[in-house]
Design an enzyme around this catalytic site. Sequence first.
Site, mmCIF file in Angstrom:
data_model
loop_
_atom_site.group_PDB
_atom_site.id
_atom_site.type_symbol
_atom_site.label_atom_id
_atom_site.label_comp_id
_atom_site.label_asym_id
_atom_site.label_seq_id
_atom_site.Cartn_x
_atom_site.Cartn_y
_atom_site.Cartn_z
ATOM 1 N N ASP A 166 5.934 -2.838 0.386
ATOM 2 C CA ASP A 166 5.500 -2.772 1.780
ATOM 3 C C ASP A 166 6.743 -2.713 2.682
ATOM 4 O OD1 ASP A 166 3.698 -2.824 3.884
ATOM 5 O OD2 ASP A 166 3.477 -5.010 3.892
ATOM 6 N N HIS A 190 1.588 -6.925 14.154
ATOM 7 C CA HIS A 190 1.844 -7.794 13.014
ATOM 8 C C HIS A 190 1.781 -9.244 13.489
ATOM 9 C CE1 HIS A 190 3.833 -4.158 11.194
ATOM 10 N NE2 HIS A 190 3.190 -4.622 10.149
ATOM 11 N N GLY A 191 1.187 -10.123 12.693
ATOM 12 C CA GLY A 191 1.180 -11.549 13.015
ATOM 13 C C GLY A 191 -0.060 -11.943 13.790
HETATM 14 P P1 13P Z 1 -0.660 -9.202 9.492
HETATM 15 O O1 13P Z 1 0.383 -10.197 9.075
HETATM 16 O O2 13P Z 1 -0.825 -9.124 10.972
HETATM 17 O O3 13P Z 1 -1.953 -9.413 8.792
HETATM 18 O O4 13P Z 1 -0.116 -7.764 9.061
HETATM 19 C C1 13P Z 1 0.252 -7.561 7.740
HETATM 20 C C2 13P Z 1 0.912 -6.252 7.556
HETATM 21 O O5 13P Z 1 0.670 -5.303 8.274
HETATM 22 C C3 13P Z 1 1.869 -6.144 6.443
HETATM 23 O O6 13P Z 1 2.410 -4.887 6.331
#
Ligand code: 13P
Length: 387
Positions: free
Chosen positions: A82, A181-182
């Site tokens: 990722d 994200h987050g």
């Molecule tokens: P979240 O941490 O907001 O769920 O996003 C995860 C993500 O996109 C990892 O690539």
Amino acid sequence: MPLVNMRDMLNHARRHGYAVAALDVVSLDFLEGVIRAAENCCAPVIVSLAESHFEHYDFELLMAAAVAACRRSSAPLALHLDHGTSLDCAVTAIRLGCNGVMVDGSTLPLSDNLTLTKAVVDMAHACGVVVEGELGYVPGVEGEDAEKHPGEVAYTTPGEAKGFVERTGVDALAVSIGTVHGRMRSKPELDFRRLADIAEVVDIPLVIHGGTGLSDDQFRKLIALGVAKINYYTALADAAALSILDAAEGKPRAGYTALTRGVRDAVRQEAERVIRLFGGSGRASEVLAQCRPRREVVHLILFNATGDAEAMMAKGRRLLGAIPGVRRVSTGHALTEGARYRHCWLIRFADPAVIEGYKHHPDHVAFANGDFRPMASDRLTIDYALD
Ligand code: 13P
């Protein structure tokens, strides 16, 4: 269970109107929790390891555990890098066993994103590995490692997305339509119109990053508009942290295993919730029947050598082991006196597709013609697909 081809897996999800949960793991507890969730839900799942988390664990060691865990699991799984930021990182991920890689050039100017993504696609496709690219930018707000995604949202435009996919050849595209994200500070406004317009012109599975905090309805709408992979992490990390905080409550002298005992189950529960919500549960047997399994190859050479075979083999292990798609290079010596061949190479490839590129790779050509063949004219070479 072998790993399942990630392109086939995503296309299956897209055809059948669900999304595969791509869950980031940062420890053995996360890994076991995520895989247990996939098994309990009988669902395909993508086990992801994010480059931005590598400071928290040893990538090589966690990948070894992930490969072993996937092999013994009954669920169809893919192992995915990722947010990889370089060609080197993608090569390493494939060497360690990933059968999907994300190349994240979303912070770069468009032309640099195109160049980096195309380089990763060319390398990875020659290794039989699927590539996810990203166009537009998904920032981080708060929560674990959200600061690794600083700045403002940059929305993906349909026209650029079409050109990006055509020019890079990516197999899946992460788009930015308002997620972060987050943790969310407020309910995010998602630009579904934009997503529909992108889906109209881009004929590959679409990916949403920043799954944490979206409502059930938002997830359903994303999937209905063609999203086949949803990345999800912060809520798993928060569930794990909460379990530790609960275990610590009123017990200042609690030990490590007492504090972390509930983490695996907390991760499993939250993972199961989203796998079901994204529609993946109960799909395992169809996916296993319809998707190609990952098939590794052993390139076996038996040989007799004149001269300093040890030095030649040491050089070969170092040089050949760095060629993209090579997972491991081992050399060996016959145990029986008088064996027909005294030495062997066992070179493990990630996929049958690696054979051609390996043969013509300049480091292989130089080593084979300059070092190995002059010393080892008596030899036998066979490629075996591993069952
Ligand atoms: P979240 O941490 O907001 O769920 O996003 C995860 C993500 O996109 C990892 O690539």
